[in-house]
Design a protein around this motif. Sequence first.
Motif, PDB file in Angstrom:
ATOM      1  N   GLY A  78      67.228  74.002  -0.275  1.00 38.87           N
ATOM      2  CA  GLY A  78      67.893  74.984   0.587  1.00 38.87           C
ATOM      3  C   GLY A  78      69.133  74.353   1.178  1.00 38.87           C
ATOM      4  N   GLU A  79      69.321  74.519   2.493  1.00 39.97           N
ATOM      5  CA  GLU A  79      70.522  73.948   3.119  1.00 39.97           C
ATOM      6  C   GLU A  79      70.423  72.439   3.302  1.00 39.97           C
ATOM      7  OE1 GLU A  79      72.335  76.072   6.449  1.00 39.97           O
ATOM      8  OE2 GLU A  79      71.106  77.790   5.919  1.00 39.97           O
ATOM      9  N   VAL A  80      69.205  71.907   3.307  1.00 32.31           N
ATOM     10  CA  VAL A  80      69.028  70.446   3.327  1.00 32.31           C
ATOM     11  C   VAL A  80      68.050  70.054   2.218  1.00 32.31           C
ATOM     12  CG1 VAL A  80      69.529  70.165   5.790  1.00 32.31           C
ATOM     13  CG2 VAL A  80      67.182  70.556   5.068  1.00 32.31           C
ATOM     14  N   HIS A  81      68.157  68.803   1.789  1.00 33.06           N
ATOM     15  CA  HIS A  81      67.325  68.339   0.681  1.00 33.06           C
ATOM     16  C   HIS A  81      66.554  67.087   1.082  1.00 33.06           C
ATOM     17  CE1 HIS A  81      69.178  71.004  -2.357  1.00 33.06           C
ATOM     18  NE2 HIS A  81      70.177  70.977  -1.490  1.00 33.06           N
ATOM     19  N   LEU A 122      45.735  75.429   1.599  1.00 35.22           N
ATOM     20  CA  LEU A 122      45.969  74.757   2.878  1.00 35.22           C
ATOM     21  C   LEU A 122      47.330  74.041   2.864  1.00 35.22           C
ATOM     22  CD1 LEU A 122      44.906  73.687   5.667  1.00 35.22           C
ATOM     23  CD2 LEU A 122      44.044  71.709   4.413  1.00 35.22           C
ATOM     24  N   SER A 123      47.634  73.404   1.736  1.00 36.72           N
ATOM     25  CA  SER A 123      48.905  72.675   1.598  1.00 36.72           C
ATOM     26  C   SER A 123      50.088  73.610   1.769  1.00 36.72           C
ATOM     27  CB  SER A 123      49.001  72.017   0.224  1.00 36.72           C
ATOM     28  OG  SER A 123      47.847  71.266  -0.046  1.00 36.72           O
ATOM     29  N   ASN A 124      50.002  74.773   1.115  1.00 30.66           N
ATOM     30  CA  ASN A 124      51.085  75.759   1.239  1.00 30.66           C
ATOM     31  C   ASN A 124      51.295  76.153   2.693  1.00 30.66           C
ATOM     32  OD1 ASN A 124      52.032  76.218  -1.417  1.00 30.66           O
ATOM     33  ND2 ASN A 124      50.172  77.349  -1.891  1.00 30.66           N
ATOM     34  N   ILE A 125      50.185  76.350   3.392  1.00 32.52           N
ATOM     35  CA  ILE A 125      50.260  76.815   4.779  1.00 32.52           C
ATOM     36  C   ILE A 125      50.815  75.719   5.693  1.00 32.52           C
ATOM     37  CG2 ILE A 125      48.800  77.462   6.754  1.00 32.52           C
ATOM     38  CD1 ILE A 125      47.116  79.044   4.620  1.00 32.52           C
ATOM     39  N   LEU A 131      57.961  73.369   7.694  1.00 29.21           N
ATOM     40  CA  LEU A 131      59.365  73.562   7.337  1.00 29.21           C
ATOM     41  C   LEU A 131      59.954  74.802   8.000  1.00 29.21           C
ATOM     42  CD1 LEU A 131      59.308  72.497   3.593  1.00 29.21           C
ATOM     43  CD2 LEU A 131      60.106  71.200   5.557  1.00 29.21           C
ATOM     44  N   ASN A 132      59.107  75.790   8.253  1.00 29.19           N
ATOM     45  CA  ASN A 132      59.566  76.989   8.955  1.00 29.19           C
ATOM     46  C   ASN A 132      60.011  76.628  10.374  1.00 29.19           C
ATOM     47  OD1 ASN A 132      60.009  79.778   8.994  1.00 29.19           O
ATOM     48  ND2 ASN A 132      58.146  80.063  10.212  1.00 29.19           N
ATOM     49  N   ALA A 133      59.228  75.750  11.020  1.00 32.12           N
ATOM     50  CA  ALA A 133      59.586  75.299  12.372  1.00 32.12           C
ATOM     51  C   ALA A 133      60.918  74.550  12.344  1.00 32.12           C
ATOM     52  CB  ALA A 133      58.484  74.404  12.942  1.00 32.12           C
ATOM     53  N   LEU A 134      61.085  73.700  11.336  1.00 40.03           N
ATOM     54  CA  LEU A 134      62.352  72.965  11.197  1.00 40.03           C
ATOM     55  C   LEU A 134      63.514  73.929  10.965  1.00 40.03           C
ATOM     56  CD1 LEU A 134      60.647  70.417  11.094  1.00 40.03           C
ATOM     57  CD2 LEU A 134      61.851  69.748   9.016  1.00 40.03           C
ATOM     58  N   GLY A 135      63.280  74.893  10.098  1.00 38.58           N
ATOM     59  CA  GLY A 135      64.323  75.883   9.797  1.00 38.58           C
ATOM     60  C   GLY A 135      64.726  76.660  11.034  1.00 38.58           C
ATOM     61  N   ASN A 136      63.730  77.040  11.847  1.00 37.07           N
ATOM     62  CA  ASN A 136      64.023  77.781  13.076  1.00 37.07           C
ATOM     63  C   ASN A 136      64.812  76.920  14.056  1.00 37.07           C
ATOM     64  OD1 ASN A 136      62.802  80.107  12.229  1.00 37.07           O
ATOM     65  ND2 ASN A 136      60.827  79.643  13.177  1.00 37.07           N
ATOM     66  N   LEU A 143      63.623  75.400   2.165  1.00 38.64           N
ATOM     67  CA  LEU A 143      62.626  75.921   1.227  1.00 38.64           C
ATOM     68  C   LEU A 143      61.732  74.799   0.698  1.00 38.64           C
ATOM     69  CD1 LEU A 143      65.113  78.094  -0.831  1.00 38.64           C
ATOM     70  CD2 LEU A 143      63.559  78.904   0.947  1.00 38.64           C
ATOM     71  N   PRO A 144      60.416  75.002   0.717  1.00 42.35           N
ATOM     72  CA  PRO A 144      59.530  74.010   0.117  1.00 42.35           C
ATOM     73  C   PRO A 144      59.309  74.310  -1.365  1.00 42.35           C
ATOM     74  CG  PRO A 144      58.240  75.652   1.306  1.00 42.35           C
ATOM     75  CD  PRO A 144      59.677  76.079   1.405  1.00 42.35           C
TER      76      PRO A 144
END
Lengths: 217, 121
Positions: A78-81, A122-125, A131-136, A143-144
């Motif tokens: 995504g915007e970071v790698h 569980l891993s997906n969650i 990463l959602n928290a980081l994105g926010n 994106l994972p």
Amino acid sequence: MEEKETGQKVKLTSLELDALKEMGNIGTGNAATSLSKFINKNVDMNFPETKFVHVSKFSETVGGPEKMVVGIYLQISGEVHGEAMFLFPEKGAYELIDLILSKPLGTTKRMDDMDKSAFMELSNILTGSFLNALGNMLEAKILPSVPHVAADMAQTLLDFILIKISKCADTLLYVKTGVNVEGHKIDGEFTVLFDQDSLKKIISKMHDKYGLESPGA
Amino acid sequence: MKILIVDDSAFMRTMIKNVLKDGNHEIFEAGNFDEAVKAFKENKPALIFLDVIMPGKNGVETLKEIKNIDKEAHVVMCTSIGGQQKIIDESVSAGADDFIIKPFKAEDIQKVVNNIANPAK
């Protein structure tokens, strides 16, 4: 402002370093919340230990190179790698599988297909909520990849990502915490690293969004 | 308004402080239980943003101590662990006014401040 030599190939001020650590703490806290919802049980999280760890010391940090662990590895785009990995001691991972599948604790001794499927979910969650928290926080699209799950010795899993790590940094941002699921303690570790350009982008976003002092100010 | 920000992370304190900088507030900072209690006694803030997970005595213990000193103190708990029911229950029992979940937006902070400043609205 004081600059810290973290081993990262980008020099960070103490406040920038603190911002990255807090990012790790918040991401882990959000992942613990998702775990609580997923297994429908109360999950308490211990105070996390967050630090930068040199790659040569990493296997010692997680309990020694021969320690059996279950790892969840994914790539960040995504915007970071970058690369990210959750590690659970083998026993803790199997206990999580027992909790997910409502089996008495201690039932799972090795992963069959159903167990792997449950752990993958569980891993997906966990990775998604982290990463959602980081994105926010960064207001960035992060994106994972599809996570890979492997049970092996800590050093073997580390070797798997060493080549990628050496390309972007000498150190990993490392968060160690324990969760307590209804009185039952399960330890877990999380590591994340970003390539140099991404780390610069993250720091730049932190400055823009949160008004941190510029390096050298 | 006098506002006390309690968080072991200097980054989080800076982040909240920057959100509030245009609001004509007097901001105080503390990084742990002892500093928080001292700053509260010395400055009597109208609002406290209090991190839940801190090394040593955590946010809930800090909340209880502050409420022991002044049961009318307005305290908003900040946490990244929305599902930690035990802490939420304990905080509510101890008199926490509100919760905000990390990562939060500037609007979340401003809304809390407005609610305390204008309780009738």
